[in-house]
Design an enzyme around this catalytic site. Structure first.
Site, PDB file in Angstrom:
ATOM      1  N   HIS A  37       0.839  -1.205   0.000  1.00 37.03           N
ATOM      2  CA  HIS A  37       0.000   0.000   0.000  1.00 37.03           C
ATOM      3  C   HIS A  37       0.873   1.254   0.000  1.00 37.03           C
ATOM      4  O   HIS A  37       0.586   2.230  -0.687  1.00 37.03           O
ATOM      5  CB  HIS A  37      -0.867   0.054   1.264  1.00 37.03           C
ATOM      6  CG  HIS A  37      -1.839  -1.072   1.398  1.00 37.03           C
ATOM      7  ND1 HIS A  37      -1.737  -2.039   2.363  1.00 37.03           N
ATOM      8  CD2 HIS A  37      -2.957  -1.377   0.683  1.00 37.03           C
ATOM      9  CE1 HIS A  37      -2.733  -2.884   2.255  1.00 37.03           C
ATOM     10  NE2 HIS A  37      -3.487  -2.526   1.247  1.00 37.03           N
ATOM     11  N   SER A 195       0.399  -9.011   1.732  1.00 40.82           N
ATOM     12  CA  SER A 195      -1.053  -9.000   1.822  1.00 40.82           C
ATOM     13  C   SER A 195      -1.436  -8.809   3.278  1.00 40.82           C
ATOM     14  O   SER A 195      -0.745  -9.316   4.179  1.00 40.82           O
ATOM     15  CB  SER A 195      -1.609 -10.341   1.330  1.00 40.82           C
ATOM     16  OG  SER A 195      -2.929 -10.524   1.792  1.00 40.82           O
TER      17      SER A 195
END
Ligand code: PAF
Length: 302
Positions: A37, A195
């Site tokens: 991210h 993840s």
């Protein structure tokens, strides 16, 4: 960084930015941020005047209640990570980054949205049939975020490869002039795709999880001389038999349970039978594997 909780406040900030002709980048996330991210946010900060990062666990995209309940919610740590990123890249202007952290009621004030999206063939493969309603739920929230943030560019990670194709189809449907920016997967040093779900793996499962990427990388080499179906079969067999070949690494019944591995055209996402069938951008292998009660996905480009 400025945290914004209310949709109306985000709209105000965006309208102000628009008056000044600022270019806005949107990074939609469900929080539980990791380096993947942060790479999207960093890129968005480089390419836009104002960046909106949304952190919202969108209940309507979960077809599995348990998955929704178990989804990590780490908002304070997330905001810290964003602040640290700003320090690292010396983002001098603290107003350049807005972290939008709405509640479910704030996002869906009329209750659960009734709208349903259909995207045809791109959603009828892989994740689509296995997670009914998932992509429609993603489309609803992403459209709402587009409406609120009015971005020029929107950033999505390639780990959720099919999601990118669905967002591309959404943009065609709603005709918003937003540039879709797919960003490469960020991996741990041992190759595991980052993840938010990785934090749910036990140490033994985390230790063998990089086998997924290693197997896909080997598949990419095999693609030079093997047929599509043979590569597919080899990947599925290698993972499904891992615990038999490596019993000492798989205590207490630990094993990979592949859900699917498809080799598809990179844009249409339709399965190919011959390598030559893939279009201009080539073929992509997409996998979903259960490990230790956690569903992991990854891709490889051929
Ligand atoms: O990729 C995700 O994290 C989510 O599907 C998204 C795009 C933030 C929508 O909730």
């Amino acid at each position: 960084m400025k945290q914004i909780l209310k949709a109306a406040d985000l709209e105000l900030a965006v309208n102000e930015a628009k008056k000044q002709n600022l270019e806005i980048g949107l990074v939609p996330t469900m929080g539980a941020l990791h380096e993947g991210h942060l790479s999207l946010i960093e890129r968005a900060l480089k390419e836009n005047d104002l960046v909106v990062v949304s952190l919202f666990v969108n209940p309507i995209q979960f077809n599995n209640k348990e998955d929704l309940e178990k989804y990590p919610r780490t908002i304070e740590a997330d905001l810290e990570l964003i602040k640290n990123l700003e320090l690292k890249i010396k983002n001098s202007c603290s107003d350049k980054l807005l972290a939008f952290t709405p509640t479910v009621d704030e996002m869906y004030p009329q209750g659960e949205p009734k709208e349903v999206y259909h995207f045809g063939p791109v959603e009828e493969v892989m994740e689509g049939p296995r997670r009914p309603g998932h992509f429609s739920g993603v489309a609803v929230v992403v459209r709402r975020l587009f409406d609120l943030a009015q971005p020029k560019r929107a950033y999505f990670g390639e780990k959720d490869y099919q999601q990118i194709a669905v967002i591309r189809a959404l943009l065609e449907q709603i005709k918003y002039p937003i540039e879709l920016v797919p960003c490469p997967i960020v991996r741990a040093d041992d190759g595991l795709a980052l993840s938010s779900r990785n934090m749910r793996l036990s140490p033994a499962a985390r230790a063998i999880a990089p086998t997924i990427n290693a197997t896909l990388e080997q598949a990419a080499e095999m693609a030079e001389y093997e047929e599509v179906d043979d590569v597919k079969e080899w990947v599925l067999d290698t993972l499904a038999s891992f615990h038999e070949v490596n019993p000492s690494l798989c205590p207490n019944g630990l094993m990979f349970e592949p859900e699917y591995f498809e080799i598809v055209d990179a844009i249409t996402l339709q399965p190919i039978a011959e390598w030559g069938e893939a279009g201009e951008l080539g073929a992509v292998g997409c996998i979903a594997v259960w490990l230790d009660g956690v569903r992991l996905i990854d891709i490889v480009k051929f």
